[in-house]
Design a protein around this motif. Structure first.
Motif, mmCIF file in Angstrom:
data_model
loop_
_atom_site.group_PDB
_atom_site.id
_atom_site.type_symbol
_atom_site.label_atom_id
_atom_site.label_comp_id
_atom_site.label_asym_id
_atom_site.label_seq_id
_atom_site.Cartn_x
_atom_site.Cartn_y
_atom_site.Cartn_z
ATOM 1 N N LEU A 164 96.754 21.382 3.336
ATOM 2 C CA LEU A 164 96.085 20.107 3.552
ATOM 3 C C LEU A 164 95.967 19.323 2.245
ATOM 4 O O LEU A 164 96.206 18.107 2.213
ATOM 5 C CB LEU A 164 94.711 20.335 4.172
ATOM 6 N N ILE A 165 95.612 19.999 1.165
ATOM 7 C CA ILE A 165 95.527 19.346 -0.143
ATOM 8 C C ILE A 165 96.890 18.806 -0.546
ATOM 9 O O ILE A 165 97.005 17.671 -1.030
ATOM 10 C CB ILE A 165 94.958 20.315 -1.196
ATOM 11 N N ASN A 166 97.941 19.586 -0.334
ATOM 12 C CA ASN A 166 99.288 19.133 -0.692
ATOM 13 C C ASN A 166 99.739 17.939 0.147
ATOM 14 O O ASN A 166 100.449 17.065 -0.350
ATOM 15 C CB ASN A 166 100.284 20.277 -0.591
ATOM 16 N N VAL A 173 91.845 5.966 -0.398
ATOM 17 C CA VAL A 173 91.431 6.878 0.680
ATOM 18 C C VAL A 173 91.872 8.305 0.386
ATOM 19 O O VAL A 173 91.087 9.253 0.512
ATOM 20 C CB VAL A 173 91.982 6.386 2.036
ATOM 21 N N THR A 174 93.138 8.477 -0.014
ATOM 22 C CA THR A 174 93.623 9.834 -0.265
ATOM 23 C C THR A 174 93.004 10.428 -1.522
ATOM 24 O O THR A 174 92.785 11.636 -1.580
ATOM 25 C CB THR A 174 95.159 9.866 -0.368
ATOM 26 N N GLY A 175 92.706 9.589 -2.506
ATOM 27 C CA GLY A 175 92.056 10.094 -3.720
ATOM 28 C C GLY A 175 90.660 10.625 -3.435
ATOM 29 O O GLY A 175 90.277 11.704 -3.899
ATOM 30 N N VAL A 176 89.903 9.884 -2.649
ATOM 31 C CA VAL A 176 88.563 10.342 -2.265
ATOM 32 C C VAL A 176 88.671 11.620 -1.436
ATOM 33 O O VAL A 176 87.901 12.576 -1.644
ATOM 34 C CB VAL A 176 87.814 9.226 -1.495
ATOM 35 N N ALA A 177 89.627 11.662 -0.531
ATOM 36 C CA ALA A 177 89.817 12.867 0.285
ATOM 37 C C ALA A 177 90.200 14.062 -0.583
ATOM 38 O O ALA A 177 89.720 15.185 -0.360
ATOM 39 C CB ALA A 177 90.882 12.625 1.344
ATOM 40 N N LEU A 178 91.044 13.833 -1.587
ATOM 41 C CA LEU A 178 91.452 14.932 -2.471
ATOM 42 C C LEU A 178 90.278 15.487 -3.262
ATOM 43 O O LEU A 178 90.163 16.708 -3.433
ATOM 44 C CB LEU A 178 92.551 14.462 -3.428
ATOM 45 N N VAL A 179 89.408 14.622 -3.738
ATOM 46 C CA VAL A 179 88.231 15.103 -4.472
ATOM 47 C C VAL A 179 87.371 15.957 -3.549
ATOM 48 O O VAL A 179 86.937 17.053 -3.914
ATOM 49 C CB VAL A 179 87.425 13.925 -5.058
ATOM 50 N N GLY A 180 87.144 15.470 -2.340
ATOM 51 C CA GLY A 180 86.335 16.231 -1.388
ATOM 52 C C GLY A 180 86.960 17.560 -1.006
ATOM 53 O O GLY A 180 86.279 18.585 -0.949
ATOM 54 N N ALA A 190 85.489 21.213 -1.812
ATOM 55 C CA ALA A 190 85.240 22.120 -0.689
ATOM 56 C C ALA A 190 85.964 23.446 -0.868
ATOM 57 O O ALA A 190 85.510 24.480 -0.384
ATOM 58 C CB ALA A 190 85.675 21.469 0.620
ATOM 59 N N ASP A 191 87.078 23.418 -1.590
ATOM 60 C CA ASP A 191 87.862 24.625 -1.861
ATOM 61 C C ASP A 191 87.381 25.336 -3.132
ATOM 62 O O ASP A 191 88.027 26.261 -3.613
ATOM 63 C CB ASP A 191 89.343 24.249 -1.981
#
Length: 117
Positions: free
Chosen positions: A4-6, A50-57, A61-62
């Protein structure tokens, strides 16, 4: 979680490509003073946000370490780029300085992402 991160990293790179590609394809027009911000540039900047914020989260979380100062600097630069592109998206001609600033700040964001460890 790694897959998912990738996927989000790939989408983030696609956003960078759209924004920087839109800039690079209009370098000649910028020299002539007829450059404008295309829809791909706006959508690329939004995709990056959007993807940058998602990547930080996802990274937090990981339980991976996130450099909050680096992310803050990258976010601030992206907000400036997004603001410029959004406000001037409907203009027929964009100032050379504003257009160059978007390209320079986008390139700076790429270098910060890759060189800041």
């Amino acid at each position: 979680m790694d897959v998912l991160i990738n996927v989000f990293v790939a989408l983030h790179v696609i956003g960078i490509a759209a924004l920087l590609g839109g800039f690079l394809t209009q370098m000649k027009a910028m020299g002539e003073g007829t450059a404008r911000f295309g829809p791909a540039m706006l959508h690329g900047a939004l995709t990056m946000l959007v993807t940058g914020v998602a990547l930080v989260g996802l990274n937090q979380a990981d339980d991976q370490a996130v450099n909050n100062v680096k992310i803050g600097v990258k976010l601030a630069i992206l907000v400036v780029v997004l603001g410029l592109v959004y406000v001037k998206r409907d203009e027929e001609r964009v100032d050379k300085a504003a257009f160059g600033a978007v390209g320079g700040l986008t390139a700076a964001n790429v270098f910060i992402a890759t060189l800041w460890t």
